[in-house]
Design an enzyme around this catalytic site. Structure first.
Site, PDB file in Angstrom:
ATOM      1  N   CYS A 132      -2.538  -2.392 -90.083  1.00 30.97           N
ATOM      2  CA  CYS A 132      -2.151  -1.101 -90.663  1.00 30.97           C
ATOM      3  C   CYS A 132      -3.121  -0.633 -91.759  1.00 30.97           C
ATOM      4  O   CYS A 132      -4.232  -0.245 -91.444  1.00 30.97           O
ATOM      5  CB  CYS A 132      -0.712  -1.207 -91.151  1.00 30.97           C
ATOM      6  SG  CYS A 132       0.102   0.384 -91.254  1.00 30.97           S
ATOM      7  N   HIS A 149       3.517  -4.627 -87.614  1.00 31.94           N
ATOM      8  CA  HIS A 149       3.973  -5.463 -88.719  1.00 31.94           C
ATOM      9  C   HIS A 149       4.978  -6.442 -88.168  1.00 31.94           C
ATOM     10  O   HIS A 149       5.394  -6.374 -87.036  1.00 31.94           O
ATOM     11  CB  HIS A 149       4.661  -4.612 -89.788  1.00 31.94           C
ATOM     12  CG  HIS A 149       3.739  -3.720 -90.526  1.00 31.94           C
ATOM     13  ND1 HIS A 149       2.863  -4.188 -91.473  1.00 31.94           N
ATOM     14  CD2 HIS A 149       3.552  -2.382 -90.464  1.00 31.94           C
ATOM     15  CE1 HIS A 149       2.192  -3.164 -91.970  1.00 31.94           C
ATOM     16  NE2 HIS A 149       2.569  -2.062 -91.373  1.00 31.94           N
TER      17      HIS A 149
HETATM   18  N1  GLN Z   1      -0.355   4.020 -95.813  1.00 27.48           N
HETATM   19  C1  GLN Z   1      -0.628   3.881 -94.440  1.00 27.48           C
HETATM   20  C2  GLN Z   1       0.090   4.857 -93.546  1.00 27.48           C
HETATM   21  O1  GLN Z   1       1.266   5.159 -93.723  1.00 27.48           O
HETATM   22  C3  GLN Z   1      -0.398   2.442 -94.031  1.00 27.48           C
HETATM   23  C4  GLN Z   1       1.041   2.054 -93.982  1.00 27.48           C
HETATM   24  C5  GLN Z   1       1.262   0.614 -93.681  1.00 27.48           C
HETATM   25  O2  GLN Z   1       0.417  -0.263 -93.897  1.00 27.48           O
HETATM   26  N2  GLN Z   1       2.467   0.325 -93.207  1.00 27.48           N
HETATM   27  O3  GLN Z   1      -0.543   5.327 -92.636  1.00 27.48           O
END
Ligand code: GLN
Length: 243
Positions: free
Chosen positions: A96, A203
């Site tokens: 992510c 995740h």
């Molecule tokens: N901030 C990023 C997004 O929302 C990554 C989010 C995350 O790592 N869950 O795209």
């Protein structure tokens, strides 16, 4: 102590660890132990030096927009060593936010553009970008299933991101979306593979739910360090967990 060991760097693990991405290291360690390999863990965070020659596996987890702005500034100082690590075929899992920051840039939900380190060729725009052909102004959240085109393996996960990532030259997807959204909700790609780098929006963490991928990456790390041993064969002899 066992005869064989690998050293793992957890990049910004104290800032970028959404939904326990650290679990990827637990999964890797779980399989390593069963084949007589010990794992040395090191947190590499703000102000720390990252020496590409010291590590056999690197995890760069996800974070929210705010944490990404903090990490992005520090990451510039590590960019050269990370690039070297990647180009030397070092295995790395980027989840992510970590995946986003290895690319050219990411645009936060509020429209602010944050520089990535451009060691990989993707970029990430945001959910309000008028150039998107599918514009729904929503975070891409929920369960996701993808199929890896090289191995035919199916991976299960959970995604939650607002960023829309588009792959660049020399990059291929970790998988094709079977259900869920993936990198951008448009082109059916999910994640990235470049050399021995695996990037993903999964995740939860991806290695615990998809033991086959964990084993593959572990075999890559071990074969790079101890090429005389058939690690894939050793790993094939132990049970693969899927949760
Ligand atoms: N901030 C990023 C997004 O929302 C990554 C989010 C995350 O790592 N869950 O795209």
């Amino acid at each position: 102590m066992t005869d064989y060991n690998i050293s793992v760097a957890h990049l910004y693990g104290n800032l970028m660890n959404t939904y326990g991405d650290y679990g990827n290291i637990i999964a890797l360690t779980y399989y390593a132990k069963q084949i007589g390999v010990s794992v040395n863990y090191q947190l590499v965070s703000l102000g720390d030096h990252f020496d590409n020659e010291n590590f056999d596996f690197v995890l760069f987890g996800g974070g929210q927009d705010y944490e990404e702005t903090i990490v992005a500034k520090d990451l510039k100082n590590k960019a050269q060593q990370i690039k070297q690590y990647i180009e030397n075929d070092g295995p790395l899992l980027a989840v992510c936010g970590g995946f986003q920051l290895l690319g050219h840039y990411m645009v936060m939900a509020n429209g602010q553009k944050v520089d990535g380190i451009g060691v990989m060729d993707h970029y990430t725009t945001n959910m309000h970008d008028q150039k998107l052909t599918v514009l729904n102004d929503k975070r891409l959240t929920g369960n996701i299933v993808i199929k890896n085109n090289d191995t035919d393996e199916t991976y299960h996960g959970f995604e939650n991101h607002q960023g829309r990532t588009f792959l660049g030259a020399g990059e291929r997807a970790l998988g094709t979306v079977v259900s869920g959204n993936g990198n951008n909700g448009m082109d059916k790609t999910e994640g990235v593979i470049y050399r021995n780098v695996y990037g993903s929006y999964f995740h939860g963490p991806i290695f615990t739910r998809n033991g086959n991928l964990a084993k593959r990456v572990l075999a890559t790390a071990l074969s790079r360090k101890y090429p005389e041993i058939d690690w894939t064969d050793k790993l094939n002899q132990i049970e693969t967990e899927t949760f």
